[in-house]
Design a protein around this motif. Structure first.
Motif, PDB file in Angstrom:
ATOM      1  N   ALA A  28     -15.637 -20.207 -52.146  1.00 48.98           N
ATOM      2  CA  ALA A  28     -16.164 -20.937 -53.296  1.00 48.98           C
ATOM      3  C   ALA A  28     -16.802 -22.250 -52.867  1.00 48.98           C
ATOM      4  O   ALA A  28     -17.870 -22.623 -53.351  1.00 48.98           O
ATOM      5  N   ILE A  29     -16.154 -22.943 -51.951  1.00 49.75           N
ATOM      6  CA  ILE A  29     -16.708 -24.209 -51.470  1.00 49.75           C
ATOM      7  C   ILE A  29     -17.992 -23.955 -50.696  1.00 49.75           C
ATOM      8  O   ILE A  29     -18.982 -24.691 -50.840  1.00 49.75           O
ATOM      9  N   GLY A  30     -18.003 -22.916 -49.887  1.00 46.74           N
ATOM     10  CA  GLY A  30     -19.216 -22.587 -49.140  1.00 46.74           C
ATOM     11  C   GLY A  30     -20.390 -22.297 -50.048  1.00 46.74           C
ATOM     12  O   GLY A  30     -21.527 -22.702 -49.769  1.00 46.74           O
ATOM     13  N   GLN A  31     -20.152 -21.613 -51.160  1.00 46.91           N
ATOM     14  CA  GLN A  31     -21.223 -21.327 -52.109  1.00 46.91           C
ATOM     15  C   GLN A  31     -21.766 -22.610 -52.739  1.00 46.91           C
ATOM     16  O   GLN A  31     -22.987 -22.763 -52.918  1.00 46.91           O
ATOM     17  N   ILE A  32     -20.873 -23.540 -53.083  1.00 50.20           N
ATOM     18  CA  ILE A  32     -21.316 -24.813 -53.667  1.00 50.20           C
ATOM     19  C   ILE A  32     -22.176 -25.586 -52.664  1.00 50.20           C
ATOM     20  O   ILE A  32     -23.243 -26.104 -53.006  1.00 50.20           O
ATOM     21  N   LEU A  33     -21.708 -25.658 -51.429  1.00 55.46           N
ATOM     22  CA  LEU A  33     -22.463 -26.389 -50.406  1.00 55.46           C
ATOM     23  C   LEU A  33     -23.813 -25.729 -50.156  1.00 55.46           C
ATOM     24  O   LEU A  33     -24.825 -26.407 -49.960  1.00 55.46           O
ATOM     25  N   CYS A  34     -23.829 -24.403 -50.167  1.00 59.29           N
ATOM     26  CA  CYS A  34     -25.089 -23.666 -50.015  1.00 59.29           C
ATOM     27  C   CYS A  34     -26.043 -24.032 -51.145  1.00 59.29           C
ATOM     28  O   CYS A  34     -27.231 -24.290 -50.917  1.00 59.29           O
ATOM     29  N   GLY A  35     -25.521 -24.075 -52.384  1.00 52.83           N
ATOM     30  CA  GLY A  35     -26.348 -24.441 -53.529  1.00 52.83           C
ATOM     31  C   GLY A  35     -26.921 -25.834 -53.413  1.00 52.83           C
ATOM     32  O   GLY A  35     -28.084 -26.084 -53.751  1.00 52.83           O
ATOM     33  N   MET A  36     -26.109 -26.770 -52.926  1.00 52.83           N
ATOM     34  CA  MET A  36     -26.588 -28.144 -52.756  1.00 52.83           C
ATOM     35  C   MET A  36     -27.658 -28.223 -51.680  1.00 52.83           C
ATOM     36  O   MET A  36     -28.663 -28.928 -51.824  1.00 52.83           O
ATOM     37  N   LEU A  37     -27.450 -27.507 -50.581  1.00 56.26           N
ATOM     38  CA  LEU A  37     -28.443 -27.506 -49.509  1.00 56.26           C
ATOM     39  C   LEU A  37     -29.784 -26.970 -49.993  1.00 56.26           C
ATOM     40  O   LEU A  37     -30.842 -27.453 -49.577  1.00 56.26           O
ATOM     41  N   ASN A  38     -29.736 -25.984 -50.861  1.00 56.13           N
ATOM     42  CA  ASN A  38     -30.970 -25.394 -51.380  1.00 56.13           C
ATOM     43  C   ASN A  38     -31.620 -26.239 -52.464  1.00 56.13           C
ATOM     44  O   ASN A  38     -32.748 -25.938 -52.887  1.00 56.13           O
ATOM     45  N   GLN A  39     -30.928 -27.289 -52.926  1.00 56.48           N
ATOM     46  CA  GLN A  39     -31.483 -28.169 -53.952  1.00 56.48           C
ATOM     47  C   GLN A  39     -31.685 -29.576 -53.377  1.00 56.48           C
ATOM     48  O   GLN A  39     -32.453 -29.756 -52.450  1.00 56.48           O
ATOM     49  N   GLN A  40     -30.947 -30.544 -53.907  1.00 55.11           N
ATOM     50  CA  GLN A  40     -31.164 -31.944 -53.525  1.00 55.11           C
ATOM     51  C   GLN A  40     -30.091 -32.510 -52.613  1.00 55.11           C
ATOM     52  O   GLN A  40     -30.083 -33.699 -52.326  1.00 55.11           O
ATOM     53  N   GLY A  41     -29.151 -31.676 -52.159  1.00 56.53           N
ATOM     54  CA  GLY A  41     -28.013 -32.192 -51.432  1.00 56.53           C
ATOM     55  C   GLY A  41     -26.957 -32.697 -52.404  1.00 56.53           C
ATOM     56  O   GLY A  41     -27.027 -32.427 -53.606  1.00 56.53           O
ATOM     57  N   GLY A  42     -25.961 -33.423 -51.893  1.00 56.58           N
ATOM     58  CA  GLY A  42     -24.939 -33.954 -52.781  1.00 56.58           C
ATOM     59  C   GLY A  42     -23.639 -34.233 -52.066  1.00 56.58           C
ATOM     60  O   GLY A  42     -23.582 -34.324 -50.827  1.00 56.58           O
ATOM     61  N   VAL A  43     -22.558 -34.355 -52.852  1.00 63.36           N
ATOM     62  CA  VAL A  43     -21.224 -34.642 -52.326  1.00 63.36           C
ATOM     63  C   VAL A  43     -20.229 -33.700 -52.992  1.00 63.36           C
ATOM     64  O   VAL A  43     -20.284 -33.486 -54.204  1.00 63.36           O
ATOM     65  N   LEU A  44     -19.314 -33.164 -52.210  1.00 58.57           N
ATOM     66  CA  LEU A  44     -18.222 -32.355 -52.740  1.00 58.57           C
ATOM     67  C   LEU A  44     -16.904 -33.016 -52.380  1.00 58.57           C
ATOM     68  O   LEU A  44     -16.677 -33.375 -51.215  1.00 58.57           O
ATOM     69  N   LEU A  45     -16.040 -33.194 -53.377  1.00 55.80           N
ATOM     70  CA  LEU A  45     -14.694 -33.735 -53.181  1.00 55.80           C
ATOM     71  C   LEU A  45     -13.707 -32.593 -53.327  1.00 55.80           C
ATOM     72  O   LEU A  45     -13.608 -31.981 -54.401  1.00 55.80           O
ATOM     73  N   TRP A  46     -12.963 -32.302 -52.284  1.00 52.60           N
ATOM     74  CA  TRP A  46     -12.013 -31.189 -52.290  1.00 52.60           C
ATOM     75  C   TRP A  46     -10.599 -31.762 -52.363  1.00 52.60           C
ATOM     76  O   TRP A  46     -10.168 -32.474 -51.459  1.00 52.60           O
ATOM     77  N   GLY A  47      -9.912 -31.470 -53.480  1.00 51.39           N
ATOM     78  CA  GLY A  47      -8.568 -31.985 -53.691  1.00 51.39           C
ATOM     79  C   GLY A  47      -8.431 -32.687 -55.028  1.00 51.39           C
ATOM     80  O   GLY A  47      -7.470 -33.429 -55.255  1.00 51.39           O
ATOM     81  N   ILE A  48      -9.406 -32.438 -55.938  1.00 49.46           N
ATOM     82  CA  ILE A  48      -9.427 -33.050 -57.269  1.00 49.46           C
ATOM     83  C   ILE A  48      -9.238 -31.958 -58.319  1.00 49.46           C
ATOM     84  O   ILE A  48      -9.929 -30.943 -58.294  1.00 49.46           O
ATOM     85  N   THR A  49      -8.319 -32.165 -59.252  1.00 49.11           N
ATOM     86  CA  THR A  49      -8.069 -31.166 -60.284  1.00 49.11           C
ATOM     87  C   THR A  49      -9.159 -31.208 -61.347  1.00 49.11           C
ATOM     88  O   THR A  49      -9.995 -32.120 -61.376  1.00 49.11           O
ATOM     89  N   GLU A  50      -9.145 -30.216 -62.259  1.00 47.40           N
ATOM     90  CA  GLU A  50     -10.164 -30.139 -63.310  1.00 47.40           C
ATOM     91  C   GLU A  50     -10.142 -31.360 -64.225  1.00 47.40           C
ATOM     92  O   GLU A  50     -11.177 -31.737 -64.777  1.00 47.40           O
TER      93      GLU A  50
END
Length: 207
Positions: A28-50
């Protein structure tokens, strides 16, 4: 307390900001990072609840290493993302800084992902074709072209050592900084099909 992370925690998720809980899978994280790479980039924080609570990750260094290994095996082409562990909010998080990808389209498991708002979606055929077209338009850039006759032996070993140290300090390749000069240049896309590029000459040539 890390003011930058606090600001990110207060913002809504978006095309350039994602938060995932401690149980999120590497896929799931890999898919999000892939999506960001294909768009504008970004930041992912892993360890935060909904509900935006800082849950943290058990053994975050191991999780960061696992993510680095997963991306190296499943995300193509290999991206230059920065994976680090941050304890500024009281509990350790894995923070992934993603630049806009320079070699679009990126894929995970042979599927292209894009980031639309706060969602990560599989690209449509038209969307994938557009990413390929944009990437092809950039392939003719001067810095990517090979420099015939320029070999690794002509590179400045000290400059390469300093570059490796800076990359390690910034967490550019997570837990796996290339140990050899050849692999370092390959991971930086300065060595393609066995030939160093014009950019390699500018950055690392002794003369």
């Amino acid at each position: 307390m890390n003011s930058h992370l606090t600001q990110l925690l207060a913002k809504r998720e978006s095309e350039t900001l994602a938060r995932e809980g401690p149980r999120a899978s590497l896929e799931a994280i890999g898919q999000i990072l892939c999506g960001m790479l294909n768009q504008q980039g970004g930041v992912l924080l892993w360890g935060i609840t909904e509900d935006r609570k800082v849950a943290g990750l058990p053994d975050p260094d191991t999780r960061a290493a696992e993510l680095t290994a997963f991306l190296a095996s499943h995300l193509r082409p290999r991206p230059l993302v920065s994976i680090s562990v941050d304890r500024g909010l009281g509990r350790p998080l894995v923070v992934v800084d993603v630049p806009p990808g320079s070699d679009k389209p990126y894929s995970v498991g042979r599927e292209i992902w894009i980031r639309i708002g706060a969602q990560t979606l599989g690209a449509t055929a038209d969307g994938a074709a557009e990413l390929v077209e944009r990437s092809a338009a950039r392939l003719g850039r001067w810095e990517r072209e090979p420099m015939p006759g320029f070999a690794l032996s002509a590179c400045d070993a000290e400059e390469l050592r300093l570059a490796r140290a800076e990359i390690a300090g910034a967490g550019r390749f997570g837990a796996s900084v290339p140990e050899t000069d050849e692999n370092l240049l390959r991971y930086l896309y300065l060595l393609r099909a066995g030939q160093l590029t014009n950019a390699a000459v500018v950055l690392f040539a002794r003369q």
